[in-house]
Design an enzyme around this catalytic site. Structure first.
Site, mmCIF file in Angstrom:
data_model
loop_
_atom_site.group_PDB
_atom_site.id
_atom_site.type_symbol
_atom_site.label_atom_id
_atom_site.label_comp_id
_atom_site.label_asym_id
_atom_site.label_seq_id
_atom_site.Cartn_x
_atom_site.Cartn_y
_atom_site.Cartn_z
ATOM 1 C CB SER A 140 -12.840 -2.615 -3.118
ATOM 2 O OG SER A 140 -11.992 -2.130 -1.733
ATOM 3 C CE1 TYR B 258 -4.302 -2.458 4.978
ATOM 4 C CE2 TYR B 258 -3.579 -0.078 4.631
ATOM 5 C CZ TYR B 258 -3.893 -1.156 4.138
ATOM 6 O OH TYR B 258 -3.807 -1.462 2.597
ATOM 7 C CE LYS C 9 -1.317 -3.777 3.386
ATOM 8 N NZ LYS C 9 -1.291 -5.076 2.352
ATOM 9 C CB SER D 57 -0.951 0.100 1.267
ATOM 10 O OG SER D 57 -1.434 1.303 1.457
#
Length: 222
Positions: free
Chosen positions: A132, A97, A101, A84
């Site tokens: 998404s 998160y 990454k 990401s």
């Protein structure tokens, strides 16, 4: 299609053996499993950080290690890790998160160095926001509670079709690392990479404070 749970690490070598038995070889491994996160560090249980790392980082590592002996034996193959653009900077309201990454970046860049002499390509793709349902399934401040809403407003995410097209191009070109995003996120990534002092200055801090306030008001993050 063979079903697989990325968190069942012990079963992965057997699943890889099944694929090789059925198809004869594995030419490309795409690591793409994962969940995002929407919560502030001060509110987030440690269990959430552990769960994110188990899936987003150790899931990639475990599957890659399961496939690696096969690729090394035949001195050929391509390993792709979907990271990401947050792996290139710090971003508020999703620290766990972001950390997963950053770990992904470090592992697969190191793996590339080790596999150079074995004829195996290691590619990292860093997408920005993609249209998404990942936001709906994001971790929050507790493990068993999903975010259940989109994080961004209309027009602020790249279409999944366009992202997939560019990702395939990057993979075919065997690019070591590619950033795939719309503006202004791509510009922000370049600033973080090449002008980190500016990114972490008053300007960057003000942008992140605004993002935190929007999160606390339960609004779109951008």
């Amino acid at each position: 299609v063979l079903p697989m749970d990325s968190l069942e690490f012990d079963k992965l070598p057997g699943l890889v053996a099944n694929v090789v038995d059925k198809y004869g070889t594995i030419d490309v491994l795409v690591n793409n499993a994962g969940r995002a996160q929407r919560s502030l560090i001060k509110d987030t249980e440690l269990a959430v950080d552990k769960a994110i790392m188990e899936l987003n980082y150790f899931g990639y590592v475990a599957l890659t290690k399961a496939v690696l002996p096969h690729m090394v034996n035949k001195s050929n193959g391509t390993i792709l890790a979907v990271s990401s653009i947050t792996g290139k900077m710090g971003v508020s309201a999703q620290a766990g998160y972001v950390a997963s990454k950053h770990a992904t970046q470090g592992f697969f860049h190191s793996l590339r160095s080790e596999l150079f002499s074995h004829g195996i390509n290691v590619c990292i793709i860093c997408p920005g926001p993609v249209d998404s349902r990942i936001g709906f399934h994001s971790f929050t401040d507790t493990v068993n509670k999903a975010y259940n809403q989109k994080s961004l407003g209309v027009g602020l995410e790249q279409s999944a079709e366009r992202y997939a097209e560019l990702a395939v191009v990057s993979l075919a070109a065997k690019l070591p690392e590619s950033w795939i995003s719309i503006q202004p996120y791509l510009l922000s990534t370049y600033v973080a990479q090449y002008l980190p002092v500016i990114k972490h200055s008053v300007i960057g801090s003000a942008a992140e404070q605004s993002r935190i306030k929007r999160f606390e008001r339960n609004e779109c993050l951008y």
